[in-house]
Design a protein around this motif. Sequence first.
Motif, PDB file in Angstrom:
ATOM      1  N   ASN A  57      37.363  39.225  42.224  1.00 20.46           N
ATOM      2  CA  ASN A  57      37.459  40.661  42.499  1.00 20.46           C
ATOM      3  C   ASN A  57      38.571  41.303  41.668  1.00 20.46           C
ATOM      4  N   ARG A  80      38.277  44.414  38.797  1.00 13.79           N
ATOM      5  CA  ARG A  80      39.078  45.648  38.796  1.00 13.79           C
ATOM      6  C   ARG A  80      39.846  45.853  37.487  1.00 13.79           C
ATOM      7  N   GLU A  93      37.173  34.043  45.467  1.00 13.76           N
ATOM      8  CA  GLU A  93      36.597  35.390  45.503  1.00 13.76           C
ATOM      9  C   GLU A  93      37.665  36.441  45.197  1.00 13.76           C
TER      10      GLU A  93
END
Length: 364
Positions: free
Chosen positions: A349, A353, A345
Motif C-alpha cells: 500500500n 501511494r 500488505e
Amino acid sequence: MKTKSLLINISTICISFIAILILVEVILQLMKLEIPYQFMPQKIVNRHFSYSDHSEFTLRKNYKGPFIMSAASFESSVQTNSRGWRDDEPDDRLKVLVLGDSFVFGFGVNRGETIPDRLEAYAQGVDFVNLGFAAGRSPDSYATFLRYHTELQNLPIILIVYSNDLNDMQCNVCLGKNRETVPLSSPNCLTTYNKDMIIRKGMKFEKRGIVQEYTPLFLIGLLKRSYLVGLLKCGLSAFKKGYIHREIKAQRKAEDQINDREFDKFTISFKILKNLASDIIVVTLASKNAPTIIPFYQRIKSLLMEYKVDVIHIPSFDNSFYWKRDAHYNPRGTQAATELIVSSEEFQNFLVRLPQHKTLGFEK
C-alpha cells in the motif's frame, strides 16, 4: 653498588612479570575461551563515524574503509557519499528515507546487502536512502536531523525501530542555539547530544574516560584483542555495583513494563517525524531469539493505530540469520527481513501511494 643492584633486581622482576603475562596471553589465545561477547577479545576496525552538529553522531563524508569485528566473524567495507550517507550520490529519482540504527546502516554487511539496498532492488526506480547512523541511532536524533535538513522534509519515510531505541533516547538531551537544554518538543531543539559519547579519528566510544580520551588508538586496538584484559573487565564487572552492559540493559528496558515518561520521548519523536514526512510507515525488528512481541513494540503499535500509521513487525529468526555471537543480521538475515517487508500488505500500500510524491525528488 647497592642502588645499582636494586635497580637490576627490579628490572629483572619487571621483565619476568611481563614475560609471564605474555605467556599467559599466548596460552589464553590458543585456548580461545568463551567469555561474554562484550568482553570477548577481537580485532575491531571501524573508522567511519564523525561528530554531528545536529545528531548524536553521523558518518564521515566521502569515506571508504574496512569494518571488521573478528568475534562476530565479519569483515566488510563501508563507503559513504559526499553527504555522509552509506549510499550513492543523490539523483532525481523519488526518495524514500530509511531511518534507523545499525540494522539500517547494515552492521557487518556490504553495499547491496543492506535493507535499503535490497528494498531498492525490489522497487526499481525508487531511491531508498540509507540514513542508518547518518542521522544518529535513535528516533529523537532522527527528528532533530530532519528538522535541520529541510531539503529532506516532505519525503516518504520508513522508520525502522529496534528494542534498544528506548535506552538510547534516555541517554540523549536536546540543545538549543546557545547549547542550553530544551525540550525535544520545542522547535528550538537543534541538536541531539549524548554527553557520554566520544569519537576519535572515526572511532566511536560509548563512555568517556581517561582510556577512551587519551590512550593512543593503536594501543586501544591491542587491548581490545587481549584475553587478559577481557577477563579482567569481565571480573571487575561482577563486582561493580549495578553494572549491566548497555545491550542487556536496553533489552530489559524494552521487555519490562514501559515507563510512561520514557515512552513519551518516543511519541514526541514519532510525531515530529510524521509531521515532517509526506508519508510514513514503521517497521519493528524483534531481537535475536525473542519469543514474543515485547511491551515496547505493543505500545508502539497502539500509538500508530491512534495515528492510523501502518506498522510491520519482523519476528526473530534462528541463529543462522545473525552474525556469530552478535545480534545483528548477516546477509541472509537482511534478505529475510526485506522479503517480509516487501511481502506485507502495508508495504505494498505504501508503494501504491508513492507516485503522488514523485515531484519531491531532488538532484545533487
